[in-house]
Write a protein that holds these residues in place. Sequence first.
Motif, PDB file in Angstrom:
ATOM      1  N   VAL A 173      -7.709 -18.397  -2.189  1.00  0.00           N
ATOM      2  CA  VAL A 173      -6.214 -17.502  -1.887  1.00  0.00           C
ATOM      3  C   VAL A 173      -5.229 -19.424  -2.323  1.00  0.00           C
ATOM      4  N   ASP A 174      -6.251 -19.790  -0.804  1.00  0.00           N
ATOM      5  CA  ASP A 174      -5.395 -21.257  -0.421  1.00  0.00           C
ATOM      6  C   ASP A 174      -4.929 -22.250  -1.641  1.00  0.00           C
ATOM      7  N   GLN A 175      -5.930 -22.416  -2.350  1.00  0.00           N
ATOM      8  CA  GLN A 175      -5.979 -22.304  -3.255  1.00  0.00           C
ATOM      9  C   GLN A 175      -5.799 -22.196  -5.013  1.00  0.00           C
ATOM     10  N   ALA A 176      -5.719 -21.396  -4.887  1.00  0.00           N
ATOM     11  CA  ALA A 176      -5.051 -20.589  -6.063  1.00  0.00           C
ATOM     12  C   ALA A 176      -3.360 -20.577  -5.733  1.00  0.00           C
ATOM     13  N   MET A 177      -3.152 -21.045  -4.443  1.00  0.00           N
ATOM     14  CA  MET A 177      -1.056 -20.824  -3.814  1.00  0.00           C
ATOM     15  C   MET A 177      -1.203 -22.644  -3.967  1.00  0.00           C
ATOM     16  N   LYS A 178      -1.709 -23.650  -3.924  1.00  0.00           N
ATOM     17  CA  LYS A 178      -1.126 -24.886  -3.875  1.00  0.00           C
ATOM     18  C   LYS A 178      -1.442 -24.980  -5.295  1.00  0.00           C
ATOM     19  N   ASP A 179      -2.162 -23.903  -7.016  1.00  0.00           N
ATOM     20  CA  ASP A 179      -1.997 -24.620  -7.172  1.00  0.00           C
ATOM     21  C   ASP A 179      -1.162 -23.752  -8.575  1.00  0.00           C
ATOM     22  N   GLY A 180      -0.121 -23.070  -8.063  1.00  0.00           N
ATOM     23  CA  GLY A 180       1.000 -22.394  -7.882  1.00  0.00           C
ATOM     24  C   GLY A 180       1.250 -21.379  -8.203  1.00  0.00           C
ATOM     25  N   ALA A 181      -0.092 -19.714  -7.554  1.00  0.00           N
ATOM     26  CA  ALA A 181       0.297 -18.630  -7.888  1.00  0.00           C
ATOM     27  C   ALA A 181       1.586 -18.744  -7.270  1.00  0.00           C
ATOM     28  N   VAL A 182       2.555 -17.121  -7.174  1.00  0.00           N
ATOM     29  CA  VAL A 182       3.420 -16.746  -7.202  1.00  0.00           C
ATOM     30  C   VAL A 182       3.192 -15.945  -5.414  1.00  0.00           C
ATOM     31  N   GLY A 183       1.746 -15.484  -5.516  1.00  0.00           N
ATOM     32  CA  GLY A 183       1.636 -14.870  -4.455  1.00  0.00           C
ATOM     33  C   GLY A 183       0.572 -13.991  -3.873  1.00  0.00           C
ATOM     34  N   LEU A 184       0.175 -12.631  -3.156  1.00  0.00           N
ATOM     35  CA  LEU A 184      -1.721 -12.783  -3.696  1.00  0.00           C
ATOM     36  C   LEU A 184      -1.004 -11.137  -3.904  1.00  0.00           C
TER      37      LEU A 184
ATOM     38  N   ALA B 185       1.319 -16.349   2.759  1.00  0.00           N
ATOM     39  CA  ALA B 185       2.456 -16.206   3.133  1.00  0.00           C
ATOM     40  C   ALA B 185       2.458 -17.955   3.835  1.00  0.00           C
ATOM     41  N   SER B 186       1.685 -18.821   4.632  1.00  0.00           N
ATOM     42  CA  SER B 186       1.437 -20.192   4.429  1.00  0.00           C
ATOM     43  C   SER B 186       2.793 -20.969   3.197  1.00  0.00           C
ATOM     44  N   HIS B 187       2.268 -20.385   2.344  1.00  0.00           N
ATOM     45  CA  HIS B 187       3.134 -21.342   0.633  1.00  0.00           C
ATOM     46  C   HIS B 187       4.349 -20.451   0.440  1.00  0.00           C
ATOM     47  N   ASP B 188       4.554 -19.436   1.327  1.00  0.00           N
ATOM     48  CA  ASP B 188       5.523 -18.776   0.674  1.00  0.00           C
ATOM     49  C   ASP B 188       5.507 -17.869  -0.240  1.00  0.00           C
ATOM     50  N   GLY B 189       4.665 -17.076  -0.894  1.00  0.00           N
ATOM     51  CA  GLY B 189       4.199 -16.605  -1.561  1.00  0.00           C
ATOM     52  C   GLY B 189       4.552 -15.254  -1.014  1.00  0.00           C
ATOM     53  N   ILE B 190       3.827 -13.846  -2.109  1.00  0.00           N
ATOM     54  CA  ILE B 190       4.925 -12.769  -1.194  1.00  0.00           C
ATOM     55  C   ILE B 190       3.254 -11.449  -2.019  1.00  0.00           C
ATOM     56  N   TYR B 191       3.277 -10.980  -1.391  1.00  0.00           N
ATOM     57  CA  TYR B 191       2.108  -9.620  -1.164  1.00  0.00           C
ATOM     58  C   TYR B 191       2.174  -8.550  -2.045  1.00  0.00           C
ATOM     59  N   VAL B 192       1.808  -9.153  -3.165  1.00  0.00           N
ATOM     60  CA  VAL B 192       2.146  -7.721  -4.236  1.00  0.00           C
ATOM     61  C   VAL B 192       1.087  -6.349  -3.766  1.00  0.00           C
ATOM     62  N   SER B 193       1.488  -4.669  -3.895  1.00  0.00           N
ATOM     63  CA  SER B 193       0.313  -4.768  -3.803  1.00  0.00           C
ATOM     64  C   SER B 193       0.689  -2.796  -4.461  1.00  0.00           C
ATOM     65  N   HIS B 194      -0.490  -3.030  -5.246  1.00  0.00           N
ATOM     66  CA  HIS B 194      -0.918  -1.087  -5.745  1.00  0.00           C
ATOM     67  C   HIS B 194      -1.707  -1.081  -4.328  1.00  0.00           C
ATOM     68  N   MET B 195      -0.883  -0.023  -4.119  1.00  0.00           N
ATOM     69  CA  MET B 195      -1.477   0.191  -2.695  1.00  0.00           C
ATOM     70  C   MET B 195      -1.797   1.520  -2.251  1.00  0.00           C
ATOM     71  N   ARG B 196      -3.385   2.109  -1.619  1.00  0.00           N
ATOM     72  CA  ARG B 196      -3.945   2.603  -1.635  1.00  0.00           C
ATOM     73  C   ARG B 196      -4.242   4.143  -2.414  1.00  0.00           C
ATOM     74  N   TYR B 197      -2.901   4.335  -2.112  1.00  0.00           N
ATOM     75  CA  TYR B 197      -2.238   6.035  -2.439  1.00  0.00           C
ATOM     76  C   TYR B 197      -1.074   6.072  -3.440  1.00  0.00           C
ATOM     77  N   GLU B 198      -0.957   6.962  -4.044  1.00  0.00           N
ATOM     78  CA  GLU B 198      -0.235   7.096  -4.512  1.00  0.00           C
ATOM     79  C   GLU B 198       0.756   8.648  -5.038  1.00  0.00           C
ATOM     80  N   THR B 199      -0.618   9.162  -4.068  1.00  0.00           N
ATOM     81  CA  THR B 199      -0.777  10.615  -4.345  1.00  0.00           C
ATOM     82  C   THR B 199       0.159  11.180  -2.756  1.00  0.00           C
ATOM     83  N   VAL B 200      -0.429  12.336  -2.520  1.00  0.00           N
ATOM     84  CA  VAL B 200       0.269  12.641  -0.835  1.00  0.00           C
ATOM     85  C   VAL B 200       0.133  11.774   0.132  1.00  0.00           C
ATOM     86  N   ARG B 201      -1.443  11.506  -0.053  1.00  0.00           N
ATOM     87  CA  ARG B 201      -1.022  10.728   0.817  1.00  0.00           C
ATOM     88  C   ARG B 201      -0.655   9.385   0.952  1.00  0.00           C
TER      89      ARG B 201
END
Length: 519
Positions: A163-174, A199-215
């Motif tokens: 993750v650290d290397q990807a962020m150094k290489d220009g990824a915008v987040g996880l 976060a240490s590279h000012d990235g964003i956390y983007v999530s397809h969350m664990r549930y999109e159902t009644v939970r």
Amino acid sequence: MKLGFLIAFLLAAHAQAADFDLLITDARIADGSGGPLVQGSIAVKGGRIVGIGQVKGSAEAVIDAGGKVAAPGFIDVHTHSEDICLIPAAENFLRMGVTTIITGNCGHSRTDVAKFFQEIEESRVALNVATLIGHGSVREQGMGGSFIRAPSDEQLATMKNLVDQAMKDGAVGLSTGLIYVPGSFAKTDELIALAKVAASHDGIYVSHMRYETVRIFEALDEILRIARESKIRAEVSHIKLSGPTAWGKAQEVLAVLDKARADGLKITHDQYAYTASSTGLRQTLPDAALEGERADFVARISDPKKKAEIIAKMAEMRARQGREDYGYAVIARCRADPSLNGKTIPEAAKVRRGSDSLEDQIEVILEIETQGGASAIFHGMNEDDLQAFLKHPLTMVASDGGPRRLGEDVPHPRSYGNNARVLGRYVRELKLLTLPEAVRRMTSLPAQTFHLKDRGTLLPGAHADIVIFDPDKVTDPSVFSDPHHYAEGFTDVIVNGGVTIRDGKLTEVRSGGPLRMEH
């Protein structure tokens, strides 16, 4: 000699005479801020906007907008475009006004970001391409094929380094895809540890969350905890409520998110404008059945006891969603048997087994997975919920699609028509959003959220990503049964000052490329 000198002088003077590379005239300008449209011109030089409004001067090229709307190029923050180098023109995106895409969503990405960006440069991609680093891909690389457990300290360190290397290489987040193997097996503490690296590279956390159902409220608790403890900006991917048992809870979901924002968290969401999703057919199967290689799955269903356990879990999953069978699922792409493309699971069962009983539907799903799997479209959402989410001011417009080849498979129409559908159906027809507000959701809001510098606005100094369209004619002819149609109403598309669509025709200009996070 004197005459030759004079001709050379005049030619040089002419070449230097143009004030701008490109001048767009007679446009109704939606600058991306959400403010009213303003009549005027836009001047471009060196790939940047250098003038807007009542611009005077000459230009090498002029586009007369004829009163059509000129807006910042749309930014699609949720795509699956790891194969962009195979379809570098990405015409389906361009023709609905998209000039920038973010890939690497739902936990799946290229883990060597530097190499990915190099390939994009070499392929002369027509769009700007940013990427997230996918947790699932990192977990697979760091842990191998054994996933139903926490990583060892050494494996977690490897994942952090990736993750650290990807962020150094220009990824915008996880990104995470917590309904997919191997991400579904990750505990929250693991996600927090990796989110802190982003976060240490000012990235964003983007999530397809664990549930999109009644939970879904359990899943919201998790993403808010990750955002809070990691001190990271967060994004809910393709916000939705899946399955009849979850329908009608949109306002409750939004209330949870609004309270989190009031408490100081930075959290946004994106959405596509359809009541059907699309992912692997294997999502109808329990996670535990999918650990390891496909040979492991085949071995499990060859064992009568284990197969019965899998089928029982499938019944529990249907019950939670309020489903009696798999009639809501349509096969989009089945490599082993393309004749099934476009058929519902009951229809596929009828073809394969001569019966569309629930038992035969289950057998077809299991059989397809043993043969390499399939992607599918799942009709599982409610229009009222869709509109409630769309009206929220922090909901961005994103396709959850990818680059497409005309006529290949039977994919979700969102890859062709998502932005056009919002502008046509939800702006022009239903008046759910104003035109300037819809443009803001597609431009400046994504740019601000993902820290894409000098993108998403029509202001002097901004990169010249511009789309020109007729709001009275924008439409999305792509439909579920016949998806391979480009959006209509977009006449001109400019990427970094290069005209990629001119008067409705694709040019040879390829002025896109990798979009790296600027630290």
